[in-house]
Design an enzyme around this catalytic site. Structure first.
Site, PDB file in Angstrom:
ATOM      1  N   HIS A 142     -31.134  96.676 -30.392  1.00  0.00           N
ATOM      2  CA  HIS A 142     -30.873  97.488 -29.192  1.00  0.00           C
ATOM      3  C   HIS A 142     -29.559  98.263 -29.251  1.00  0.00           C
ATOM      4  O   HIS A 142     -29.034  98.688 -28.218  1.00  0.00           O
ATOM      5  CB  HIS A 142     -30.903  96.607 -27.926  1.00  0.00           C
ATOM      6  CG  HIS A 142     -31.458  97.327 -26.720  1.00  0.00           C
ATOM      7  ND1 HIS A 142     -31.343  96.834 -25.438  1.00  0.00           N
ATOM      8  CD2 HIS A 142     -32.105  98.507 -26.596  1.00  0.00           C
ATOM      9  CE1 HIS A 142     -31.902  97.675 -24.588  1.00  0.00           C
ATOM     10  NE2 HIS A 142     -32.377  98.703 -25.275  1.00  0.00           N
ATOM     11  N   CYS A 167     -29.508  95.118 -20.544  1.00  0.00           N
ATOM     12  CA  CYS A 167     -29.403  94.628 -21.922  1.00  0.00           C
ATOM     13  C   CYS A 167     -28.447  95.384 -22.839  1.00  0.00           C
ATOM     14  O   CYS A 167     -27.509  94.826 -23.378  1.00  0.00           O
ATOM     15  CB  CYS A 167     -30.784  94.666 -22.581  1.00  0.00           C
ATOM     16  SG  CYS A 167     -32.107  93.946 -21.617  1.00  0.00           S
TER      17      CYS A 167
HETATM   18 CA    CA Z   1     -31.365  91.604 -20.770  1.00  0.00          CA
END
Ligand code: CA
Length: 487
Positions: free
Chosen positions: A148, A90
């Site tokens: 993130h 990610c």
């Molecule tokens: Ca991901």
């Protein structure tokens, strides 16, 4: 087999023919709904899903997960059947999308630590994110969903060119409001307890009353409604269908045709996204800005192993550099501008999203941080001959993996997964390794050339600037053979 790659020449002819027809027809179409529009500053939306497999959309052949609305993006726009992200997990993948640059150039070569006291674990401030690139040319930006990109105050969205933030800072989240009990990330002391933090609206915590995916879709519509008269950039980063596998009854009930419970829940999570996409498309039309809005849809990496996803015939999963880790569902729609109904088969990269936005708006890019991505518009409309990328590269620092695709040849050199050479034109499933003890000399020479090319590229990269999420108290240089973290 859910799809196939035709020969390069046939593909090129098809793309050119379809693109030419689309361009011809576009010039005849009146632009009745575009009173509010200027072609130089269309609205931009990125709809990013999380860990969605290549074959988990209708437009890539899914016959159990039904995605009519996501499919509209591909069918009314251009589908990229060889669309890649730059990392198989990610955080680094998103760092590539948001900067248009290989994340290894600025040390984002692993998932960041979720620790608001860590001043290193996040997107370096000197890098320009899409929101920061578009601000000087008049765009208002929103990130809705998963951030993130660092949890320290200085890394948060409102400090990075985003005028609006509605979502969460960490790499995943729970979906039901009753699970969101922690008031702030500073209080999430245990690993993964950040999945239980309350949702943030800018710097405030808010209570939500809907299933999270629905909540994010509604907020996206609210933002679009507020900004419909101004150029906007919406980064709608759904965490679905990333774990935990949690779906509401409404969506589970629409997937009773799927018998496997895990797959059914995963499918239900995708259904929620698809409904959201449908509502967004309807609102763009209602507000009269549909023709002036460019939407990219993609997943941040391939489907994860044993999590209900399906990468089709592609080998491997999230976290690895076989196709299943980085070859993702990917499409773009912009009515009247992006050719409709085209399957564009030359390799494209998620790095190209910012390249495309900058190309359209003429937003300046800092000379000392040039983009690795390109403007896809000339290629998909057929104005530019040739391919967007002669070569694509990957490096996963912690697992000691380097990979490249040049044309249809793909080389992987990996401490974790071994060394491979594949001919993707004839072996997209990567079943036939062309470098073995008995392999022919030409293949060995080609592998050698490709790996030398990767290593030359690698000299432009730096080591990760923050420690890994798992085992973060260990010197990162000793962890080269460890697996990439899978969250
Ligand atoms: Ca991901």
């Amino acid at each position: 087999m859910k799809y196939r790659v035709n020969s390069t020449i046939k593909v090129f002819k098809n793309v050119m023919l379809t693109a030419t027809l689309a361009c011809l027809s576009m010039s005849c179409v009146s632009n009745a709904k575009s009173e509010k529009t200027t072609t130089e500053k269309p609205n931009f939306i990125i709809i990013l899903t999380d860990d969605q497999g290549y074959a988990d959309v209708g437009f890539n052949g899914s016959d159990d997960i039904i995605t009519p609305n996501i499919d509209r993006i591909a069918n009314e726009g251009t589908k990229f059947s060889n669309g890649y992200v730059t990392y198989a997990v990610c955080g680094p993948s998103r760092a590539g999308i948001l900067t248009g640059r290989y994340q290894g150039r600025f040390g984002f070569g692993r998932n960041p630590i979720i620790d608001p006291t860590d001043e290193n674990s996040g997107m370096p401030l000197e890098e320009q994110m899409i929101s920061e690139v578009l601000k000087p040319v008049g765009y208002t930006s929103s990130i809705i969903g998963k951030w993130h990109m660092g949890t320290h105050e200085k890394f948060r969205p409102n400090k990075r060119g985003f005028d609006h933030f509605y979502g969460f800072l960490s790499g995943g989240h729970k979906y039901f409001p009753s699970d969101l009990t922690i008031d702030k990330i500073e209080n999430a002391k245990k690993d993964w307890s950040w999945y239980n933090t309350k949702i943030m609206e800018n710097n405030k915590r808010v209570e939500i009353d809907e299933y999270l995916t629905d909540e994010l879709s509604h907020e996206a519509i609210n933002f679009i409604e507020r900004e419909q008269d101004n150029p906007f950039f919406l980064y709608l980063a759904y965490n679905a269908p990333h774990t935990p596998l949690q779906a509401s009854k409404e969506y589970l009930d629409r997937n009773t045709h799927i018998k496997d419970k895990k797959r059914r829940t995963y499918a239900a999570m995708v259904t929620a996204v698809d409904d959201g996409v449908g509502r967004i498309l309807a609102k763009l039309d209602e507000f009269g800005i549909d023709d002036n809005t460019m939407i990219f849809f993609l997943s941040d990496n391939g489907g994860a192993k044993n999590k209900g996803s399906d990468n089709g015939e592609l080998r491997g999963f999230k976290g690895g550099y076989f196709e299943g880790g980085v070859h993702v569902p990917f499409a773009v729609r912009w009515p009247g501008k992006v050719p409709a109904g085209v399957n564009y088969q030359n390799p494209v990269s998620s790095l190209d999203i910012l390249g495309t936005f900058a190309g359209i708006t003429k937003a300046p890019i800092a000379q000392e941080r040039p983009l690795d991505g390109v403007n896809l518009m000339p290629f998909i409309t057929g104005k530019e001959k040739g391919v967007p990328h002669d070569v694509l590269f990957w490096r996963a620092f912690d697992q000691g993996t380097l990979a490249t695709r040049r044309g249809n040849s793909k080389a992987i050199q990996s401490d974790r997964d071994g060394n491979h050479l594949f001919d993707l034109a004839n072996d997209l499933a990567e079943q036939n390794n062309l470098i073995t003890e008995s392999s022919v000399k030409e293949n060995n020479v080609q592998y050698q050339q490709l790996t030398e090319e990767i290593k030359a590229w690698e000299t432009e990269l730096i080591d990760p600037i923050f420690k890994p999420l798992q085992g973060r108290h260990v010197d990162s240089r000793k962890r080269k053979k460890n697996k990439d973290t899978n969250k």
